[in-house]
Design a protein around this motif. Structure first.
Motif, short mmCIF file in Angstrom:
data_model
loop_
_atom_site.label_atom_id
_atom_site.label_comp_id
_atom_site.label_asym_id
_atom_site.label_seq_id
_atom_site.Cartn_x
_atom_site.Cartn_y
_atom_site.Cartn_z
N UNK A 175 0.85 -1.18 0.00
CA UNK A 175 0.00 0.00 0.00
C UNK A 175 0.88 1.23 0.00
N UNK A 176 0.32 2.32 -0.52
CA UNK A 176 1.11 3.55 -0.67
C UNK A 176 1.63 4.06 0.67
N UNK A 177 0.84 3.86 1.73
CA UNK A 177 1.22 4.41 3.03
C UNK A 177 2.52 3.80 3.56
N UNK A 178 2.89 2.61 3.02
CA UNK A 178 4.14 1.97 3.47
C UNK A 178 5.36 2.81 3.12
N UNK A 179 5.22 3.67 2.14
CA UNK A 179 6.36 4.47 1.69
C UNK A 179 6.29 5.92 2.16
N UNK A 180 5.26 6.28 2.89
CA UNK A 180 5.09 7.66 3.33
C UNK A 180 5.87 7.91 4.62
N UNK A 181 5.83 9.17 5.07
CA UNK A 181 6.55 9.55 6.27
C UNK A 181 8.00 9.85 5.99
N UNK A 182 8.81 9.88 7.04
CA UNK A 182 10.22 10.20 6.93
C UNK A 182 10.81 10.40 8.32
N UNK A 183 12.09 10.72 8.36
CA UNK A 183 12.76 10.93 9.65
C UNK A 183 12.89 12.42 9.94
N UNK A 184 13.32 12.72 11.17
CA UNK A 184 13.49 14.12 11.57
C UNK A 184 14.65 14.79 10.84
N UNK A 185 15.47 13.99 10.14
CA UNK A 185 16.57 14.57 9.38
C UNK A 185 16.15 15.14 8.03
N UNK A 186 15.00 14.69 7.54
CA UNK A 186 14.54 15.13 6.22
C UNK A 186 14.16 16.61 6.26
N UNK A 187 14.62 17.36 5.27
CA UNK A 187 14.29 18.78 5.19
C UNK A 187 13.38 19.11 4.01
N UNK A 188 12.96 18.05 3.29
CA UNK A 188 12.13 18.24 2.09
C UNK A 188 10.83 17.44 2.25
#
Length: 457
Positions: free
Chosen positions: A11-24
């Protein structure tokens, strides 16, 4: 990458989100009748290219399914709310987003444009660096919501029925897509206002570093090429009469945006070879054609009955939304839509203009009797477009307001890529590989081009 490599359960949600290091932050918005899972190939392509430390992905969830009937502005308000909530969540977790990209597919292309306008008006973009807006085939699964609206300029009674009936089977979204709405008593439809140079929508969109369009040139059963790619002409009306120039490395799929076609040297008329090929095609597809002939009348009746139910449900959701009982306070987003006050209201007779369109291309004479219902401003607009008509590609018989929208939107500097998909006749879905089908494999070439050549991290 092949379709077989993609698990059906993903599912698409498996690839969403990110870490606190991401700035984009990249926001991916689905289309009409859609849901976030329609965008699973898009977000997987992003995630394969960029880790969670590099890119944070958001798939808005509140404007899905039948909620897309409720109007472009309500969808935009819901998406804007989710973006702001996600930014606050990221900040609370120690992150710091400084760059923003928005990817809109189908109706999501218009919804995201509205949301961008709200983010601009609310000052959110002042803290961010807008990067990319990638819009894949701004059409919908069945009824297209392109940038120029969906009112048909073609000849015949069936087009008039399409324009009248289609606008009334999708609740407020239908009225806005067919440009028969009067947005906030301005005397203008929403799509026209969203293309006004003085609007918050155009001001917000202009702040993005790159603006990219991918549009099907054939087999998109929802929308003609010209309205998907913001164009006055359609060089692909007769594909047999042109030869294609492709982007190097993406042959047979992505066309050169500057010089996509050249005249073909093939002789006009039916040749023995083409007759044989056409005969074999009809013979091979006879069972399918027969099934479609039987199924379409049944499907139309079912669609109309469903439209009645969905319109009633949408009207109820709109009332709840407007009263603040749907989990969002609309007053927070009812900002002034113009950066400068309008000096006068535009009085275009959209219904009459559309009813008068009886040809595919603009008439050669300024004395066309079909223009009798237009005001002087509209007649001058069409006269100007005739003078500027391309000698090889005749100007399409669009409405005056559509020509204005093209001129205004083109001023933003879009990067437009025509796409030619051949393996599946449902190219609207194939362009983003919406389903795990072998015949959608060409869509991966579009994804590859977008991520390697257009997406800015």
């Amino acid at each position: 990458m092949s379709p077989q490599e993609k698990p059906h359960a993903t599912v698409a949600m498996d690839y969403s989100g990110g870490s606190e290091k991401a700035d984009h932050l990249c926001v991916v918005v689905h289309g009409l009748w859609g849901n976030p899972n329609h965008m699973k190939t898009v977000v997987k392509t992003l995630r394969d290219a960029y880790s969670e430390d590099e890119l944070y992905i958001l798939l808005p969830k509140r404007n899905k399914g039948s909620s897309t009937y409720d109007g472009i502005e309500r969808g935009g308000e819901r998406v804007c709310e989710e973006i702001q909530e996600e930014l606050r969540k990221i900040e609370a977790n120690g992150g710091n987003i400084t760059k923003l990209s928005v990817v809109g597919y189908s109706l999501g292309g218009l919804v995201s444009r509205y949301a961008v306008g709200l983010l601009h008006a609310k000052g959110v973009l002042d803290q961010l660096r807008p990067m990319v807006r990638g819009i894949f085939a701004p059409t919908s699964r069945r009824l297209p919501p392109p940038h120029l609206g969906v009112r048909s300029p073609l000849r015949g009674w069936h087009n008039h029925i399409w324009n009248v009936l289609g606008a009334r089977t999708l609740s407020m979204s239908g009225r806005q897509l067919f440009t028969i709405d009067d947005f906030r008593d301005t005397g203008r439809p929403l799509l026209s206002i969203m293309a006004d140079p003085d609007s918050i929508f155009m001001e917000g969109l202009s702040r993005f570093k790159r603006k990219t369009l991918y549009a099907n040139i054939a087999h998109d059963r929802s929308v003609p090429y010209y309205t998907a790619c913001i164009a006055k002409t359609d060089p692909y009306r007769n594909i047999e009469k042109v030869k294609f120039n492709y982007v190097p490395g993406y042959e047979e799929v992505v066309l050169d945006p500057i010089n996509p076609v050249r005249p073909s040297l093939k002789p006009d008329g039916m040749t023995l070879e083409s007759f044989a090929n056409n005969s074999w095609w009809y013979l091979k597809n006879a069972p399918k054609i027969t099934l479609i002939a039987v199924f379409i009348p049944i499907a139309i009746v079912g669609y109309l009955l469903n439209s009645v139910v969905q319109n009633l449900r949408s009207s109820k959701r709109i009332r709840l939304h407007e009263s603040g009982l749907a989990g969002i306070e609309p007053g927070k987003y009812r900002v002034p839509i113009m950066m400068q006050e309008l000096r006068q209201k535009v009085e275009d007779a959209y219904e009459d203009v559309n009813n008068s369109q009886q040809q595919e291309y603009l008439a050669s004479s300024d004395d066309d009797e079909n223009e009798g219902v237009m005001n002087e401003k509209d007649r001058k607009t069409l006269a100007r477009e005739r003078r500027m008509s391309h000698p090889q590609w005749p100007t399409l018989a669009l409405a005056p307001y559509q020509f204005d929208m093209i001129n205004q939107l083109d001023g933003l500097g879009w990067r437009k890529y025509p796409v030619y998909l051949r393996k599946n006749l449902h190219t609207h879905a194939a362009i983003i590989v919406r389903m795990n089908k072998a015949s959608f494999v060409e869509g991966y070439t579009v994804m590859k081009h977008w991520i390697k050549e257009e997406f800015l991290i």
